[in-house]
Design a protein around this motif. Structure first.
Motif, PDB file in Angstrom:
ATOM      1  N   LYS A  55       0.822  -1.206   0.000  1.00  0.00           N
ATOM      2  CA  LYS A  55       0.000   0.000   0.000  1.00  0.00           C
ATOM      3  C   LYS A  55       0.860   1.262   0.000  1.00  0.00           C
ATOM      4  O   LYS A  55       0.451   2.289  -0.518  1.00  0.00           O
ATOM      5  N   ASP A  56       2.026   1.168   0.598  1.00  0.00           N
ATOM      6  CA  ASP A  56       2.901   2.341   0.722  1.00  0.00           C
ATOM      7  C   ASP A  56       3.864   2.490  -0.456  1.00  0.00           C
ATOM      8  O   ASP A  56       4.657   3.426  -0.472  1.00  0.00           O
ATOM      9  N   PHE A  57       3.803   1.597  -1.417  1.00  0.00           N
ATOM     10  CA  PHE A  57       4.771   1.609  -2.513  1.00  0.00           C
ATOM     11  C   PHE A  57       4.818   2.946  -3.250  1.00  0.00           C
ATOM     12  O   PHE A  57       5.873   3.507  -3.462  1.00  0.00           O
ATOM     13  N   VAL A  58       3.670   3.458  -3.639  1.00  0.00           N
ATOM     14  CA  VAL A  58       3.624   4.705  -4.419  1.00  0.00           C
ATOM     15  C   VAL A  58       4.156   5.864  -3.597  1.00  0.00           C
ATOM     16  O   VAL A  58       4.946   6.671  -4.086  1.00  0.00           O
ATOM     17  N   ASP A  59       3.757   5.947  -2.326  1.00  0.00           N
ATOM     18  CA  ASP A  59       4.242   7.030  -1.474  1.00  0.00           C
ATOM     19  C   ASP A  59       5.752   6.948  -1.250  1.00  0.00           C
ATOM     20  O   ASP A  59       6.445   7.964  -1.273  1.00  0.00           O
ATOM     21  N   GLU A  60       6.241   5.734  -1.035  1.00  0.00           N
ATOM     22  CA  GLU A  60       7.688   5.554  -0.839  1.00  0.00           C
ATOM     23  C   GLU A  60       8.456   5.882  -2.113  1.00  0.00           C
ATOM     24  O   GLU A  60       9.505   6.524  -2.065  1.00  0.00           O
ATOM     25  N   ALA A  61       7.934   5.450  -3.251  1.00  0.00           N
ATOM     26  CA  ALA A  61       8.585   5.741  -4.530  1.00  0.00           C
ATOM     27  C   ALA A  61       8.592   7.238  -4.795  1.00  0.00           C
ATOM     28  O   ALA A  61       9.611   7.806  -5.198  1.00  0.00           O
ATOM     29  N   ARG A  62       7.466   7.882  -4.555  1.00  0.00           N
ATOM     30  CA  ARG A  62       7.374   9.334  -4.780  1.00  0.00           C
ATOM     31  C   ARG A  62       8.355  10.074  -3.863  1.00  0.00           C
ATOM     32  O   ARG A  62       9.027  11.008  -4.300  1.00  0.00           O
ATOM     33  N   SER A  63       8.467   9.659  -2.629  1.00  0.00           N
ATOM     34  CA  SER A  63       9.382  10.307  -1.687  1.00  0.00           C
ATOM     35  C   SER A  63      10.838  10.126  -2.118  1.00  0.00           C
ATOM     36  O   SER A  63      11.632  11.073  -2.084  1.00  0.00           O
ATOM     37  N   ALA A  64      11.187   8.915  -2.526  1.00  0.00           N
ATOM     38  CA  ALA A  64      12.562   8.645  -2.967  1.00  0.00           C
ATOM     39  C   ALA A  64      12.908   9.444  -4.218  1.00  0.00           C
ATOM     40  O   ALA A  64      13.993  10.029  -4.328  1.00  0.00           O
ATOM     41  N   VAL A  65      11.980   9.495  -5.165  1.00  0.00           N
ATOM     42  CA  VAL A  65      12.217  10.234  -6.408  1.00  0.00           C
ATOM     43  C   VAL A  65      12.266  11.737  -6.132  1.00  0.00           C
ATOM     44  O   VAL A  65      13.067  12.457  -6.726  1.00  0.00           O
ATOM     45  N   ALA A  66      11.433  12.217  -5.205  1.00  0.00           N
ATOM     46  CA  ALA A  66      11.441  13.646  -4.854  1.00  0.00           C
ATOM     47  C   ALA A  66      12.792  14.053  -4.276  1.00  0.00           C
ATOM     48  O   ALA A  66      13.325  15.121  -4.615  1.00  0.00           O
ATOM     49  N   THR A  67      13.350  13.206  -3.427  1.00  0.00           N
ATOM     50  CA  THR A  67      14.676  13.481  -2.865  1.00  0.00           C
ATOM     51  C   THR A  67      15.736  13.485  -3.958  1.00  0.00           C
ATOM     52  O   THR A  67      16.588  14.379  -4.015  1.00  0.00           O
ATOM     53  N   GLN A  68      15.676  12.518  -4.832  1.00  0.00           N
ATOM     54  CA  GLN A  68      16.619  12.419  -5.949  1.00  0.00           C
ATOM     55  C   GLN A  68      16.513  13.646  -6.855  1.00  0.00           C
ATOM     56  O   GLN A  68      17.518  14.212  -7.273  1.00  0.00           O
ATOM     57  N   LEU A  69      15.298  14.077  -7.137  1.00  0.00           N
ATOM     58  CA  LEU A  69      15.076  15.240  -7.993  1.00  0.00           C
ATOM     59  C   LEU A  69      15.584  16.513  -7.317  1.00  0.00           C
ATOM     60  O   LEU A  69      16.248  17.334  -7.954  1.00  0.00           O
ATOM     61  N   ALA A  70      15.291  16.676  -6.036  1.00  0.00           N
ATOM     62  CA  ALA A  70      15.759  17.861  -5.300  1.00  0.00           C
ATOM     63  C   ALA A  70      17.277  17.929  -5.295  1.00  0.00           C
ATOM     64  O   ALA A  70      17.863  19.005  -5.494  1.00  0.00           O
ATOM     65  N   ASP A  71      17.943  16.789  -5.078  1.00  0.00           N
ATOM     66  CA  ASP A  71      19.405  16.746  -5.089  1.00  0.00           C
ATOM     67  C   ASP A  71      19.959  17.114  -6.463  1.00  0.00           C
ATOM     68  O   ASP A  71      20.943  17.855  -6.574  1.00  0.00           O
ATOM     69  N   ALA A  72      19.335  16.593  -7.522  1.00  0.00           N
ATOM     70  CA  ALA A  72      19.807  16.871  -8.884  1.00  0.00           C
ATOM     71  C   ALA A  72      19.660  18.347  -9.227  1.00  0.00           C
ATOM     72  O   ALA A  72      20.561  18.955  -9.813  1.00  0.00           O
ATOM     73  N   VAL A  73      18.531  18.942  -8.855  1.00  0.00           N
ATOM     74  CA  VAL A  73      18.306  20.360  -9.129  1.00  0.00           C
ATOM     75  C   VAL A  73      19.309  21.198  -8.349  1.00  0.00           C
ATOM     76  O   VAL A  73      19.922  22.125  -8.893  1.00  0.00           O
ATOM     77  N   ALA A  74      19.500  20.872  -7.087  1.00  0.00           N
ATOM     78  CA  ALA A  74      20.445  21.629  -6.260  1.00  0.00           C
ATOM     79  C   ALA A  74      21.870  21.532  -6.795  1.00  0.00           C
ATOM     80  O   ALA A  74      22.577  22.539  -6.872  1.00  0.00           O
ATOM     81  N   SER A  75      22.289  20.345  -7.200  1.00  0.00           N
ATOM     82  CA  SER A  75      23.659  20.175  -7.684  1.00  0.00           C
ATOM     83  C   SER A  75      23.889  20.797  -9.057  1.00  0.00           C
ATOM     84  O   SER A  75      25.017  21.099  -9.425  1.00  0.00           O
ATOM     85  N   SER A  76      22.802  21.023  -9.802  1.00  0.00           N
ATOM     86  CA  SER A  76      22.947  21.623 -11.131  1.00  0.00           C
ATOM     87  C   SER A  76      23.167  23.131 -11.058  1.00  0.00           C
ATOM     88  O   SER A  76      23.644  23.737 -12.017  1.00  0.00           O
ATOM     89  N   GLY A  77      22.773  23.737  -9.938  1.00  0.00           N
ATOM     90  CA  GLY A  77      22.886  25.185  -9.815  1.00  0.00           C
ATOM     91  C   GLY A  77      21.675  25.926 -10.352  1.00  0.00           C
ATOM     92  O   GLY A  77      21.589  27.148 -10.244  1.00  0.00           O
ATOM     93  N   LEU A  78      20.723  25.207 -10.906  1.00  0.00           N
ATOM     94  CA  LEU A  78      19.510  25.810 -11.446  1.00  0.00           C
ATOM     95  C   LEU A  78      18.564  26.146 -10.291  1.00  0.00           C
ATOM     96  O   LEU A  78      18.289  25.294  -9.449  1.00  0.00           O
ATOM     97  N   VAL A  79      18.099  27.364 -10.250  1.00  0.00           N
ATOM     98  CA  VAL A  79      17.105  27.745  -9.250  1.00  0.00           C
ATOM     99  C   VAL A  79      15.744  27.392  -9.834  1.00  0.00           C
ATOM    100  O   VAL A  79      15.325  27.984 -10.833  1.00  0.00           O
TER     101      VAL A  79
END
Length: 139
Positions: A55-79
């Motif tokens: 039941k938690d698969f989608v929420d866990e996947a979304r959370s993991a991907v959100a963290t990955q996306l936030a890290d990628a945006v931050a490391s790119s220097g793009l605001v």
């Protein structure tokens, strides 16, 4: 020029995502604009597919991907604002572009494979069906 720019990325392909974010940073420097970076996770709500996942698969996947996306945006220097969408890639991108009233969609594209000629890639579908201007970046 462009005030709201949508940049859809595939969080599953780190190298392509970083190249696209770097290119978007380079393109938008000097523009007075707001960038929105999104990635789309597939909808597994169909009973035959969803029944094999917790039941938690989608929420866990979304959370993991959100963290990955936030890290990628931050490391790119793009605001940029970033968000994880759920559904079909091209449909989610077009719908979100309409929601934020994007002036431009900057999307990456890979070299077409045979299946892309038969079905069409997500980038091609966004180009064909979006009412927004679309800039396709290739390697």
């Amino acid at each position: 020029m462009f005030k709201r720019i949508l940049i859809p990325v595939d969080a599953g392909v780190q190298d392509d995502m970083q190249k696209l974010l770097s290119s978007a940073l380079e393109l938008t420097q000097g523009w007075d604009c707001t960038c929105h970076v999104v990635t789309v996770i597939p909808d597994v709500g169909m009973p035959i597919v969803g029944s094999y996942m917790s039941k938690d698969f989608v929420d866990e996947a979304r959370s993991a991907v959100a963290t990955q996306l936030a890290d990628a945006v931050a490391s790119s220097g793009l605001v940029a604002e970033h968000k994880v969408l759920k559904g079909t890639v091209y449909d989610s991108v077009i719908t979100y572009a309409d929601q934020i009233d994007a002036d431009l969609i900057i999307i990456g594209a890979h070299q077409p494979e045979l299946r892309d000629y038969l079905l069409g890639s997500n980038a091609a579908r966004v180009v064909r069906h979006s009412k927004r201007s679309v800039l396709v970046l290739r390697d």
